[in-house]
Design a protein around this motif. Structure first.
Motif, PDB file in Angstrom:
ATOM      1  N   ASP A 201      -6.591  64.384  12.643  1.00 21.29           N
ATOM      2  CA  ASP A 201      -7.352  65.239  11.510  1.00 21.29           C
ATOM      3  C   ASP A 201      -8.907  64.627  11.166  1.00 21.29           C
ATOM      4  O   ASP A 201      -9.603  65.267  10.877  1.00 21.29           O
ATOM      5  N   GLU A 202      -8.708  63.262  11.259  1.00 17.50           N
ATOM      6  CA  GLU A 202     -10.169  62.633  10.728  1.00 17.50           C
ATOM      7  C   GLU A 202     -10.750  62.176  11.984  1.00 17.50           C
ATOM      8  O   GLU A 202     -12.110  62.122  11.967  1.00 17.50           O
ATOM      9  N   LEU A 203     -10.214  61.724  12.985  1.00 15.16           N
ATOM     10  CA  LEU A 203     -10.932  60.891  14.121  1.00 15.16           C
ATOM     11  C   LEU A 203     -11.031  61.908  15.532  1.00 15.16           C
ATOM     12  O   LEU A 203     -11.406  61.638  16.466  1.00 15.16           O
ATOM     13  N   GLY A 204     -10.372  63.090  15.574  1.00 11.98           N
ATOM     14  CA  GLY A 204     -10.244  64.077  16.497  1.00 11.98           C
ATOM     15  C   GLY A 204      -9.463  63.712  17.667  1.00 11.98           C
ATOM     16  O   GLY A 204      -9.545  64.259  18.892  1.00 11.98           O
ATOM     17  N   LEU A 205      -8.707  62.780  17.648  1.00 14.41           N
ATOM     18  CA  LEU A 205      -7.666  62.248  18.644  1.00 14.41           C
ATOM     19  C   LEU A 205      -6.331  62.927  18.524  1.00 14.41           C
ATOM     20  O   LEU A 205      -5.529  62.312  17.928  1.00 14.41           O
ATOM     21  N   THR A 206      -6.433  64.141  19.159  1.00  9.14           N
ATOM     22  CA  THR A 206      -5.309  64.972  19.184  1.00  9.14           C
ATOM     23  C   THR A 206      -4.047  64.785  20.081  1.00  9.14           C
ATOM     24  O   THR A 206      -3.107  65.707  20.342  1.00  9.14           O
ATOM     25  N   GLY A 207      -4.167  63.724  20.984  1.00 12.27           N
ATOM     26  CA  GLY A 207      -3.411  63.539  21.999  1.00 12.27           C
ATOM     27  C   GLY A 207      -1.874  63.386  21.388  1.00 12.27           C
ATOM     28  O   GLY A 207      -0.935  63.736  21.909  1.00 12.27           O
ATOM     29  N   SER A 208      -1.880  62.244  20.354  1.00 10.61           N
ATOM     30  CA  SER A 208      -0.514  62.092  19.764  1.00 10.61           C
ATOM     31  C   SER A 208      -0.008  63.350  19.174  1.00 10.61           C
ATOM     32  O   SER A 208      -0.838  64.024  18.210  1.00 10.61           O
ATOM     33  N   LYS A 209       1.190  63.691  19.347  1.00 11.88           N
ATOM     34  CA  LYS A 209       1.681  64.882  18.787  1.00 11.88           C
ATOM     35  C   LYS A 209       2.810  64.628  17.535  1.00 11.88           C
ATOM     36  O   LYS A 209       3.311  63.676  17.428  1.00 11.88           O
ATOM     37  N   GLU A 210       2.859  65.558  16.624  1.00  8.61           N
ATOM     38  CA  GLU A 210       3.800  65.312  15.456  1.00  8.61           C
ATOM     39  C   GLU A 210       4.947  66.184  16.017  1.00  8.61           C
ATOM     40  O   GLU A 210       5.043  67.436  15.950  1.00  8.61           O
ATOM     41  N   GLY A 211       5.944  65.482  16.355  1.00  6.55           N
ATOM     42  CA  GLY A 211       7.002  66.340  16.821  1.00  6.55           C
ATOM     43  C   GLY A 211       8.181  66.366  15.507  1.00  6.55           C
ATOM     44  O   GLY A 211       9.026  67.319  15.339  1.00  6.55           O
ATOM     45  N   CYS A 212       8.471  65.087  14.818  1.00  7.83           N
ATOM     46  CA  CYS A 212       9.525  65.208  13.815  1.00  7.83           C
ATOM     47  C   CYS A 212       9.085  64.545  12.527  1.00  7.83           C
ATOM     48  O   CYS A 212       9.771  65.089  11.365  1.00  7.83           O
TER      49      CYS A 212
END
Length: 160
Positions: free
Chosen positions: A31-42
């Motif tokens: 949300d802050e750094l725009g590095l969206t590759g890591s996903k929230e799964g759980c």
């Protein structure tokens, strides 16, 4: 609530950010750094989709407070490729169809890279053990394990 100032290194680059004391590293990355590759799964550290490295150790970024990044070296999926050139693991995952929906893929790739950085000649058992913290609901694990083993063999051959 006052914001905390954090100075860290992400994918080899110095980074500074402000965060709430309760924000997770995953929230800040996305949300802050725009590095969206890591996903929230759980959001509970069970699936491994948000796996990053912190000082070369695997960490579920959903469980890490962003403030804990102070002075640390963070590695994310965005740091694997060299410009437009994919890491050999990324290429092999595509070649061998070791991915489907893509939610788990970044975590598997970060974990597999960490394994090969430590052990360039893992056994199948070692690969399966190392990747046990990552869950996939689409592919099953055989293609993923085979992709890691074939990448390791190709990287060893290229190093000779």
């Amino acid at each position: 609530m006052p914001k905390l100032h954090v100075t860290t290194t992400i994918n080899g680059e110095p980074v500074e950010f402000l965060c709430d004391p309760t924000q997770s590293m995953l929230e800040v990355l996305r949300d802050e750094l725009g590095l969206t590759g890591s996903k929230e799964g759980c959001a509970s550290g069970d699936c491994g989709a948000c796996t990053i490295t912190v000082d070369d150790r695997l960490v579920c970024s959903c469980l890490m407070l962003a403030a804990e990044a102070e002075g640390r070296r963070i590695g994310t999926i965005e740091g694997m490729a060299e410009g437009e050139r994919l890491h050999p693991l990324q290429r092999k995952f595509v070649e061998m169809a070791a991915l489907q929906c893509g939610i788990c893929t970044p975590g598997f790739l970060v974990a597999a890279k960490a394994l090969l950085d430590r052990n360039p000649d893992p056994t199948e058992t070692e690969v399966r053990y190392w990747l046990a913290g990552n869950l996939c609901r689409c592919t099953g694990y055989d293609k993923i394990v085979r992709a890691v083993l074939e990448t390791a063999a190709e990287m060893r051959a290229a190093a000779r």
